[in-house]
Enzyme design. Structure first.
Site, short mmCIF file in Angstrom:
data_model
loop_
_atom_site.label_atom_id
_atom_site.label_comp_id
_atom_site.label_asym_id
_atom_site.label_seq_id
_atom_site.Cartn_x
_atom_site.Cartn_y
_atom_site.Cartn_z
N ASP A 140 0.92 -1.20 -0.01
CA ASP A 140 -0.16 0.02 0.01
C ASP A 140 0.95 1.31 0.06
O ASP A 140 1.68 1.52 0.82
CB ASP A 140 -0.83 -0.03 1.34
CG ASP A 140 -1.81 1.33 1.12
OD1 ASP A 140 -2.37 1.33 0.33
OD2 ASP A 140 -1.96 1.76 2.34
N THR B 102 -3.04 5.71 -4.24
CA THR B 102 -2.16 6.27 -3.24
C THR B 102 -0.77 6.17 -3.94
O THR B 102 0.05 6.75 -4.01
CB THR B 102 -1.93 5.76 -1.85
OG1 THR B 102 -1.92 4.17 -1.74
CG2 THR B 102 -3.08 5.97 -1.03
N THR B 103 -0.53 4.85 -4.58
CA THR B 103 0.63 4.60 -5.23
C THR B 103 0.66 5.54 -6.64
O THR B 103 1.64 6.19 -6.99
CB THR B 103 0.88 3.29 -5.59
OG1 THR B 103 0.69 2.54 -4.57
CG2 THR B 103 2.26 2.73 -6.24
N ASP C 30 -9.15 -0.29 2.28
CA ASP C 30 -9.25 0.55 1.00
C ASP C 30 -10.30 0.37 -0.04
O ASP C 30 -10.84 1.32 -0.37
CB ASP C 30 -7.76 -0.02 0.13
CG ASP C 30 -6.59 0.71 0.75
OD1 ASP C 30 -6.70 1.55 1.76
OD2 ASP C 30 -5.62 0.56 -0.14
#
Length: 527
Positions: free
Chosen positions: A61, A94-95, A387
């Site tokens: 994550d 998020t990445t 998530d």
């Protein structure tokens, strides 16, 4: 004429190209760090803390990895912040947001080297971001009016979100868990009423969704194990004053009888407190703090189930779910709001006993029980599920859906490319660079899956010249696939968040032309 030095001795400053270079290098290094975790075949990272216990976290994550890093480079910190905001706002992407910002800066570096001014690049990026967002808006689908289609959209989004996580093997089961839990919220984005309990043992397949609330505590000895139509008083109060606790003070007595008197007075005080609690007409008392043996005895005699040491998060959630309020004084029973539920009973999960509250006042409450081989697996499973829950709860509110698998990036890149051809002046170089940066995301997804990215991206580009195409990267077959048939969908809100946050972060870093580092504070010598 010598100019006096403005800054303190140990303060440093970097100007112009050097400052810009430091910003670019820091941002690209952060992007390269998380790049390999992107996509369904992304790899995990092990994070080991240097503190006591050397805790180990295994995760892919982006936000978790970046949160754990201690970094000096100021530009890299900007990227870490956008990743945190993306995590708080929509939960996923998020990445992607860090990788896209890194790629935008990589392209900007090439343009700066060609002597194009950073402000010209920023102007081009702004035009490109607006064009890309409009391209996505035209391609969104919204099935909010048709509940069956909408539920199927949510399932696809959940499965796409989970396919890059540890839960990918059982993604259908966990997608169903997440969708059922979110649909119970009836449009609320408050995930407080979804409680996740982690119990080591068994396999991830044995995880399940339970309607109601489960508290990870045991029922005391001699107390009822089964209560129907429970009235619950949730409290945060000291129930351990039946023993003498006078710290920092001396009590001088001339005989043991006097000590017994003090203890008797303390016990009497405790008995009065318990009587006040019983006067509320409750049959279940949940306290955040300890309950000592004497009050526990009194509760058992009155047929009241007393649960001690329910952690603060536990009692807050329990109060929310049962419709009660947390009390700390008991003089006015009529002003205390009690919680209600139909049944309280003891259940077993694995080797542990827990307390199950069913038929709670807040109908949308539920508990997801995760099982797994070890605490590391459970922690990562919880992050993955969290998530998915965040993305789904946002999608229930903003129900616009896009296809996934690199399709949105190619759609945006094509529109931005067309804009670059129509735009006169140096801005067009920046707009074209934006298009290259967008194509980097499908390229990285393909690279991480061990595929030939150059071949795949050129095929995708050719496919996307047809406006109605659904082509994206199918990492399973290793070629270009139809995303609609494969059921790969993403939330519009996530994609929009990634696009706008990454562009704004890249703009912010591009504006920098000087980095000033303050002199460290000297420790005072107090010898």
């Amino acid at each position: 004429m010598t100019v006096e030095r403005l800054l303190k001795d140990e303060a440093t400053e970097e100007k112009g190209d050097r400052a810009r270079m430091a910003s670019f290098v820091g941002s690209m290094a952060i992007a390269d760090l998380v790049k390999t975790t992107l996509g369904p075949k992304g790899m995990d990272k092990i994070l080991q803390s240097t503190g006591r216990g050397h805790n180990v976290t295994v995760t892919n994550d982006g936000a978790t990895i970046l949160k754990s890093l201690h970094i000096d480079n100021p530009a890299a910190k900007v990227l870490i912040d956008i990743s945190k905001v993306q995590d708080d706002e929509v939960g996923d992407g998020t990445t992607s947001v860090v990788v896209l910002a890194g790629e935008l800066l990589r392209e900007a570096e090439k343009l700066v080297n060609k002597k194009i001014h950073p402000m010209t690049i920023i102007a081009g990026y702004r035009l490109a971001a607006e064009c890309a967002r409009n391209a996505l808006l035209q391609k969104t689908k919204d099935n909010k009016q048709d509940p069956d289609k909408f539920k199927s959209d949510l399932m696809k989004i959940a499965m796409t979100t989970l396919s890059s996580k540890i839960l990918s093997r059982d993604k259908e089961q966990f997608a169903k868990l997440a969708v059922d839990a979110v649909l119970r919220l009836k449009g609320s984005t408050n995930l407080e009423s979804i409680h996740i309990i982690k119990k080591a043992g068994g396999s991830l397949k044995e995880s399940f969704l339970d309607e109601g609330f489960i508290l990870d505590k045991k029922i005391g000895i001699g107390q009822p194990k089964h209560i129907e139509n429970a009235k619950i008083l949730v409290a945060n109060t000291a129930m351990d004053t039946d023993k003498v606790k006078i710290y920092g003070a001396r009590v001088r007595v001339d005989s043991m009888a006097k000590v017994a008197e003090i203890e008797g007075a303390e016990k009497e005080k405790m008995r009065e407190k318990v009587q006040k609690i019983i006067a509320h007409g409750v049959n279940c008392f949940v306290n955040r703090q300890l309950i000592y043996n004497f009050p526990e005895e009194l509760f058992a005699d009155a047929g009241i189930l007393a649960i001690e040491h329910a952690d603060f998060e536990g009692i807050e959630r329990l109060a929310l779910v049962t419709g009660g309020e947390i009390a700390s004084t008991f003089d006015n029973p009529e002003s205390v709001k009690l919680g209600h539920c139909k049944l309280i009973e003891e259940i077993m999960i694995g080797e542990d006993k827990l307390i199950h509250f069913s038929g709670v006042e807040m109908g949308q409450a539920c508990t997801i029980v995760l099982r797994g081989a070890s605490s590391h697996v459970l922690d990562e499973a919880e992050r993955s599920l969290h998530d998915a829950l965040c993305v789904l709860s946002q999608t229930v509110n903003d129900s616009r859906v896009l296809l996934g698998g690199g399709w949105p990036e190619m759609v945006m890149a094509k529109e931005v490319d067309d804009l670059a051809r129509k735009t006169p002046g140096k801005k067009s170089h920046a707009i074209e660079a934006f298009s290259h940066a967008l194509q980097a995301i499908p390229t990285i997804i393909a690279d991480n899956a061990g595929l030939d990215s150059a071949e795949l991206i050129s095929q995708l580009r050719a496919e996307h010249h047809n406006d109605t195409t659904n082509a994206g990267i199918d990492v399973v077959s290793g070629g270009v696939g139809d995303m609609e048939k494969l059921g790969i969908s993403e939330s519009f809100k996530v994609k929009q968040g990634v696009l706008l946050s990454a562009t704004e972060a890249a703009e912010m870093i591009l504006r920098v032309d000087e980095i000033i580092t303050c002199a460290p504070r000297k420790r005072e010598n107090r010898m």
